[in-house]
Design an enzyme around this catalytic site. Sequence first.
Site, PDB file in Angstrom:
ATOM      1  N   HIS A  68      -4.370  13.789 -36.548  1.00  0.00           N
ATOM      2  CA  HIS A  68      -4.255  12.560 -37.343  1.00  0.00           C
ATOM      3  C   HIS A  68      -3.103  12.664 -38.343  1.00  0.00           C
ATOM      4  O   HIS A  68      -2.375  11.690 -38.565  1.00  0.00           O
ATOM      5  CB  HIS A  68      -5.559  12.262 -38.077  1.00  0.00           C
ATOM      6  CG  HIS A  68      -6.725  12.072 -37.166  1.00  0.00           C
ATOM      7  ND1 HIS A  68      -8.024  12.010 -37.628  1.00  0.00           N
ATOM      8  CD2 HIS A  68      -6.799  11.942 -35.812  1.00  0.00           C
ATOM      9  CE1 HIS A  68      -8.843  11.842 -36.592  1.00  0.00           C
ATOM     10  NE2 HIS A  68      -8.121  11.809 -35.486  1.00  0.00           N
ATOM     11  N   ASP A  74      -4.271   9.535 -31.371  1.00  0.00           N
ATOM     12  CA  ASP A  74      -4.378  10.944 -30.972  1.00  0.00           C
ATOM     13  C   ASP A  74      -3.213  11.363 -30.082  1.00  0.00           C
ATOM     14  O   ASP A  74      -2.662  12.464 -30.225  1.00  0.00           O
ATOM     15  CB  ASP A  74      -5.687  11.189 -30.223  1.00  0.00           C
ATOM     16  CG  ASP A  74      -6.896  11.316 -31.143  1.00  0.00           C
ATOM     17  OD1 ASP A  74      -6.712  11.530 -32.354  1.00  0.00           O
ATOM     18  OD2 ASP A  74      -8.029  11.211 -30.639  1.00  0.00           O
ATOM     19  N   HIS A 102      -7.474   4.307 -31.420  1.00  0.00           N
ATOM     20  CA  HIS A 102      -7.564   5.682 -31.924  1.00  0.00           C
ATOM     21  C   HIS A 102      -7.107   6.695 -30.877  1.00  0.00           C
ATOM     22  O   HIS A 102      -6.473   7.703 -31.224  1.00  0.00           O
ATOM     23  CB  HIS A 102      -8.982   6.022 -32.383  1.00  0.00           C
ATOM     24  CG  HIS A 102      -9.037   7.384 -33.013  1.00  0.00           C
ATOM     25  ND1 HIS A 102      -8.613   7.618 -34.301  1.00  0.00           N
ATOM     26  CD2 HIS A 102      -9.390   8.591 -32.507  1.00  0.00           C
ATOM     27  CE1 HIS A 102      -8.712   8.907 -34.567  1.00  0.00           C
ATOM     28  NE2 HIS A 102      -9.183   9.518 -33.497  1.00  0.00           N
ATOM     29  N   HIS A 130      -7.083  15.515 -25.698  1.00  0.00           N
ATOM     30  CA  HIS A 130      -6.160  16.449 -26.345  1.00  0.00           C
ATOM     31  C   HIS A 130      -5.646  17.476 -25.338  1.00  0.00           C
ATOM     32  O   HIS A 130      -4.474  17.857 -25.378  1.00  0.00           O
ATOM     33  CB  HIS A 130      -6.855  17.154 -27.508  1.00  0.00           C
ATOM     34  CG  HIS A 130      -7.241  16.234 -28.614  1.00  0.00           C
ATOM     35  ND1 HIS A 130      -6.326  15.501 -29.332  1.00  0.00           N
ATOM     36  CD2 HIS A 130      -8.458  15.921 -29.132  1.00  0.00           C
ATOM     37  CE1 HIS A 130      -6.956  14.780 -30.246  1.00  0.00           C
ATOM     38  NE2 HIS A 130      -8.249  15.019 -30.141  1.00  0.00           N
TER      39      HIS A 130
END
Length: 288
Positions: A79, A240, A236, A263
């Site tokens: 973030h 990321d 969001h 991720h």
Amino acid sequence: MQQSTLLKPVSCYGIGVHSGKRTQLTIEPAKENTGIIFIRTDISSENNYIEASYFNVSDTLLSTTISNDHKVQISTIEHLMAALWGCSIDNAIIKIDGPEVPIMDGSSKPFVFMIECAGKKLQNAPKKYLKILKDIKVVHKDCELYCTPYDHMTVDLTIDFASKAIGRQNLTFSKQESFNQNIADARTFGFTKELDYLQSKGLAQGASFENAIGIDEQDKILNPNGLRYEDEFVRHKLLDLFGDLYTSGTSVVSSIKGYKTSHALNNELLHRIFSDTTSYKFVTNSEL
């Protein structure tokens, strides 16, 4: 286009969403060509510097963790990295007195606010971009992420969850300057049915409705004020992605398309890019 850093240091306090530990974080100006460097100020007995680079990513379970050769690590950097990217900060020293970046409200907006309060300083060095030269694709089961050559950055991202609270959402994005207004305040999210398991594994120790969107087993949003956007979830995930891609050291110039990204997938794409020197080149703004 020149590189940039902060005009002055700026600090915050907060808890880590996974560790539950309270830390102080300070973003400081840095010289040209420094990049983004993290320093664990609570550790002095060994090397406490960690470059925010894709090759230092050591864990991608629910967040992005970086480590150095001495196994000193900092988790949940994505973030903050997204905020640095969105504010076009090329060089910064980030000092933190604990193992995890504070989660703040679960988005990048508090970090954007910090950077805006500190101000931005242009530096005497050209800004460089990572220009993609050939098609690159990474796939894991039904999740995929790929990039193709293009003259500027554009992203098309789709998520697909069984939960009716989320479902299938798609978002396209092509203007970095609109990140702070349209993406930065999208919060992370989680399911209450998974909370006990995660906490038994030492994760989500600091999770609350103040720093995450909570979804119950009836697919109900539990936060008293609801969502910030109808499609806050895909926003969001895009946040990321930008944070993870910034561990490349700069902005990626490519057409990027993703489906059910993570991720791990984001980091794998960077490894795939840099494993083939014919697939990319670093360019200045005049060479785009």
